[in-house]
Structures are given as structure tokens and as C-alpha cells.
Design a protein around this motif. Structure first.
Motif, mmCIF file in Angstrom:
data_model
loop_
_atom_site.group_PDB
_atom_site.id
_atom_site.type_symbol
_atom_site.label_atom_id
_atom_site.label_comp_id
_atom_site.label_asym_id
_atom_site.label_seq_id
_atom_site.Cartn_x
_atom_site.Cartn_y
_atom_site.Cartn_z
ATOM 1 N N MET A 1 68.895 20.865 41.993
ATOM 2 C CA MET A 1 69.298 21.677 40.840
ATOM 3 C C MET A 1 69.651 23.103 41.248
ATOM 4 O O MET A 1 70.397 23.777 40.557
ATOM 5 N N THR A 2 69.142 23.552 42.374
ATOM 6 C CA THR A 2 69.535 24.875 42.854
ATOM 7 C C THR A 2 70.279 24.720 44.179
ATOM 8 O O THR A 2 70.293 25.610 45.003
ATOM 9 N N SER A 3 70.899 23.572 44.348
ATOM 10 C CA SER A 3 71.516 23.243 45.638
ATOM 11 C C SER A 3 72.914 23.833 45.767
ATOM 12 O O SER A 3 73.510 24.303 44.791
ATOM 13 N N GLN A 4 73.421 23.784 46.983
ATOM 14 C CA GLN A 4 74.779 24.230 47.246
ATOM 15 C C GLN A 4 75.781 23.439 46.399
ATOM 16 O O GLN A 4 76.787 23.970 45.953
ATOM 17 N N ARG A 5 75.437 22.159 46.145
ATOM 18 C CA ARG A 5 76.360 21.320 45.389
ATOM 19 C C ARG A 5 76.549 21.823 43.952
ATOM 20 O O ARG A 5 77.666 21.893 43.458
ATOM 21 N N THR A 6 75.452 22.195 43.297
ATOM 22 C CA THR A 6 75.586 22.705 41.920
ATOM 23 C C THR A 6 76.335 24.037 41.928
ATOM 24 O O THR A 6 77.099 24.333 41.010
ATOM 25 N N ARG A 7 76.099 24.818 42.969
ATOM 26 C CA ARG A 7 76.789 26.106 43.064
ATOM 27 C C ARG A 7 78.295 25.889 43.276
ATOM 28 O O ARG A 7 79.111 26.587 42.699
ATOM 29 N N ASN A 8 78.636 24.907 44.094
ATOM 30 C CA ASN A 8 80.056 24.602 44.321
ATOM 31 C C ASN A 8 80.732 24.117 43.050
ATOM 32 O O ASN A 8 81.902 24.399 42.801
ATOM 33 N N ARG A 9 79.963 23.405 42.233
ATOM 34 C CA ARG A 9 80.519 22.930 40.966
ATOM 35 C C ARG A 9 80.835 24.119 40.050
ATOM 36 O O ARG A 9 81.848 24.150 39.362
ATOM 37 N N LEU A 10 79.944 25.107 40.056
ATOM 38 C CA LEU A 10 80.195 26.330 39.276
ATOM 39 C C LEU A 10 81.472 27.007 39.782
ATOM 40 O O LEU A 10 82.317 27.441 38.990
ATOM 41 N N VAL A 11 81.629 27.079 41.102
ATOM 42 C CA VAL A 11 82.810 27.724 41.681
ATOM 43 C C VAL A 11 84.081 26.988 41.251
ATOM 44 O O VAL A 11 85.088 27.620 40.889
ATOM 45 N N GLN A 12 84.022 25.669 41.243
ATOM 46 C CA GLN A 12 85.182 24.885 40.802
ATOM 47 C C GLN A 12 85.520 25.208 39.343
ATOM 48 O O GLN A 12 86.666 25.386 38.974
ATOM 49 N N ARG A 13 84.475 25.333 38.525
ATOM 50 C CA ARG A 13 84.686 25.659 37.122
ATOM 51 C C ARG A 13 85.332 27.040 36.967
ATOM 52 O O ARG A 13 86.218 27.243 36.138
ATOM 53 N N LEU A 14 84.894 28.007 37.782
ATOM 54 C CA LEU A 14 85.470 29.355 37.714
ATOM 55 C C LEU A 14 86.940 29.319 38.132
ATOM 56 O O LEU A 14 87.786 29.988 37.541
ATOM 57 N N ARG A 15 87.229 28.502 39.155
ATOM 58 C CA ARG A 15 88.618 28.355 39.600
ATOM 59 C C ARG A 15 89.453 27.752 38.457
ATOM 60 O O ARG A 15 90.533 28.250 38.141
ATOM 61 N N ASP A 16 88.925 26.729 37.823
ATOM 62 C CA ASP A 16 89.632 26.104 36.691
ATOM 63 C C ASP A 16 89.826 27.087 35.544
ATOM 64 O O ASP A 16 90.751 26.964 34.755
ATOM 65 N N SER A 17 88.912 28.050 35.427
ATOM 66 C CA SER A 17 89.015 29.033 34.335
ATOM 67 C C SER A 17 89.913 30.203 34.704
ATOM 68 O O SER A 17 89.994 31.176 33.957
ATOM 69 N N GLY A 18 90.506 30.165 35.903
ATOM 70 C CA GLY A 18 91.530 31.165 36.228
ATOM 71 C C GLY A 18 91.152 32.202 37.272
ATOM 72 O O GLY A 18 91.927 33.120 37.532
ATOM 73 N N ILE A 19 89.968 32.094 37.865
ATOM 74 C CA ILE A 19 89.612 33.042 38.927
ATOM 75 C C ILE A 19 90.409 32.681 40.180
ATOM 76 O O ILE A 19 90.360 31.543 40.651
ATOM 77 N N ARG A 20 91.166 33.653 40.705
ATOM 78 C CA ARG A 20 92.071 33.390 41.818
ATOM 79 C C ARG A 20 91.555 33.932 43.151
ATOM 80 O O ARG A 20 91.961 33.463 44.208
ATOM 81 N N SER A 21 90.718 34.958 43.123
ATOM 82 C CA SER A 21 90.310 35.603 44.372
ATOM 83 C C SER A 21 89.369 34.701 45.173
ATOM 84 O O SER A 21 88.237 34.438 44.760
ATOM 85 N N GLN A 22 89.834 34.257 46.346
ATOM 86 C CA GLN A 22 89.003 33.406 47.198
ATOM 87 C C GLN A 22 87.762 34.175 47.661
ATOM 88 O O GLN A 22 86.679 33.609 47.765
ATOM 89 N N ALA A 23 87.920 35.470 47.915
ATOM 90 C CA ALA A 23 86.771 36.274 48.367
ATOM 91 C C ALA A 23 85.669 36.262 47.314
ATOM 92 O O ALA A 23 84.484 36.083 47.629
ATOM 93 N N VAL A 24 86.050 36.413 46.049
ATOM 94 C CA VAL A 24 85.071 36.414 44.960
ATOM 95 C C VAL A 24 84.437 35.027 44.829
ATOM 96 O O VAL A 24 83.210 34.900 44.710
#
Ligand code: SAH
Length: 210
Positions: free
Chosen positions: A1-24
Motif C-alpha cells: 500500500m505504500t509501495s513503489q507500485r502505488t506511487r507509480n500509479r499516482l504518477v500515471q494518473r498525474l500524467r493522464d491529468s496533464g502534468i508534462r514535466s518529467q522532472a516533476v
């Protein structure tokens, strides 16, 4: 539940929501948000939502953190950055690897102390924290190339504008009922203002609460 996998899923969601900066996105993938909330809420830390951190305050929503960080850094690297409203320290942790030195103020003492302990334990070395009212900025270390606030006043405090370096950028929510993100860019004595999307933040309050 606090794994890298859940964090990566959040990142994918942010990308889908329009975040473009790879650094961020990379920094968000590496920042342990579950350590910035109470243990009882840790299982919800990688949902894209604000969560209570006590004292009537909230840890900011990841999408908003990502968006504000992206906009702040859009025009190039920032050497000195001022943050108003340390809160849990999560936005501080996201900004830290992306800027030179980060100065952050918080008005509620227990939140300030807890954030200080967390950020020290996690070894964020370029961060300076202070218990104070952000209405006045942090004049000793200005001028700042970037200023970011995580609480909404009715109008941008004049002292913050005065502490913005030439070419510097300020981003913060403004408004009470309806809040909008506002981006202000300073060129000499000219402050140009751009209104971005609607957001929801806690109010920007004066004074220090111990
Ligand atoms: N980015 C933080 C947001 C915390 S909520 C996080 O993700 O945890 C906003 C914070 O701003 C609260 O902790 C609140 O106490 C603080 N705040 C509100 N008005 C302030 C002011 N005038 N000076 C300093 N901090 C302020």
C-alpha cells in the motif's frame, strides 16, 4: 500500500491529468507521501486527494502540488525559492530536489515542528524552515527567484511581491469563495499576472499560532 507500485500509479494518473514535466513526475515517484501523513491515513497517501494533517489543515492534493511545481519551474531553474505554508512538508519535499535553496514558513507551531523533524530524518538538506506569518515573507533571505504559497489570501500580499527577484515567478491560490491559481512574473518594476485554473486551498491566515 505504500509501495513503489502505488506511487507509480499516482504518477500515471498525474500524467493522464496533464502534468508534462518529467522532472516533476520523477520527484513525485520518489517522494514517500505516506510519511507525511498520520499512520492511520498512510494507506490513502497515494490517492490523488488532500488529507487532514491536524489543526484544521490538509496535505495538498498531489495534482495541485505537481501543477504548481511545474508552473513555477517552467521558465528554467530557480536558485532561491520561498514557500508559504509548510504544512506536512510534502510540497517542500517535492520542491527540494528541483531548486537551489528552499525557504519555507508555517504559522502553526506543531505542524512546523513535525515537518522539521520529518524533513531532517529524510535528509532534505537544502531546506530552511521557520515558524512565522508568511504575510511578511522571509525578507532576510530574499530576493527569491520563485515564491509558492499553499494557502489562499484574498489578494497577494505586497511583501511577497517585493521579495520577488527580477525575472522571478510567484504562484499561489487567491480568493475566498472561488479560488484561482495566480501566476505573477516580475520584470523590473512590472508585475504581470496570469490567472490559471480553479483550486481549493485552506485560507491564508495571519499571525502565529502556538
Ligand atoms: N503544501 C502543504 C499544505 C498545507 S495546508 C502540504 O502539502 O502539507 C496550508 C498551510 O499553510 C497550513 O499548514 C497553514 O497553517 C499554512 N498557512 C496558512 N496561512 C499562513 C500564513 N499566513 N503564514 C504561514 N503559513 C500559513
Amino acid at each position: 500500500m505504500t509501495s513503489q507500485r502505488t506511487r507509480n500509479r499516482l504518477v500515471q494518473r498525474l500524467r493522464d491529468s496533464g502534468i508534462r514535466s518529467q522532472a516533476v513526475l520523477d520527484v513525485i515517484a520518489q517522494t514517500p507521501r505516506h510519511l507525511f501523513v498520520d499512520e492511520a491515513l498512510a494507506h490513502r497517501a497515494y490517492e490523488d486527494t488532500a488529507l487532514p494533517i491536524g489543526h484544521g489543515q490538509t496535505i495538498s492534493q498531489p495534482l495541485t502540488v505537481a501543477r504548481m511545481t511545474e508552473v513555477l519551474l517552467e521558465a528554467g531553474p530557480l536558485a532561491r525559492v520561498l514557500e508559504i505554508g509548510t504544512g506536512s512538508g510534502y510540497q517542500t519535499a517535492v520542491l527540494s530536489p528541483l531548486v537551489g535553496t528552499l525557504y519555507s514558513v508555517e504559522r502553526i507551531e506543531p505542524l512546523h515542528l513535525k515537518a522539521r523533524q520529518r524533513l531532517q530524518q529524510l535528509n532534505y538538506r537544502n531546506v530552511r524552515l521557520k515558524l512565522s506569518d508568511g504575510t511578511w515573507g522571509w525578507p532576510e533571505y530574499g530576493l527569491y527567484d520563485g515564491i509558492l504559497a499553499a494557502a489562499a489570501p484574498d489578494a497577494v500580499p505586497d511583501s511577497l511581491l517585493q521579495q520577488l527577484a527580477d525575472g522571478g515567478r510567484l504562484i499561489m491560490p487567491v480568493g475566498s469563495q472561488e479560488q484561482k491559481l495566480v501566476l505573477i512574473t516580475r520584470q523590473g518594476d512590472n508585475f504581470s499576472r496570469k490567472t490559471l485554473e480553479s483550486v481549493r486551498f485552506v485560507p491564508f491566515l495571519p499571525g502565529v499560532q502556538r
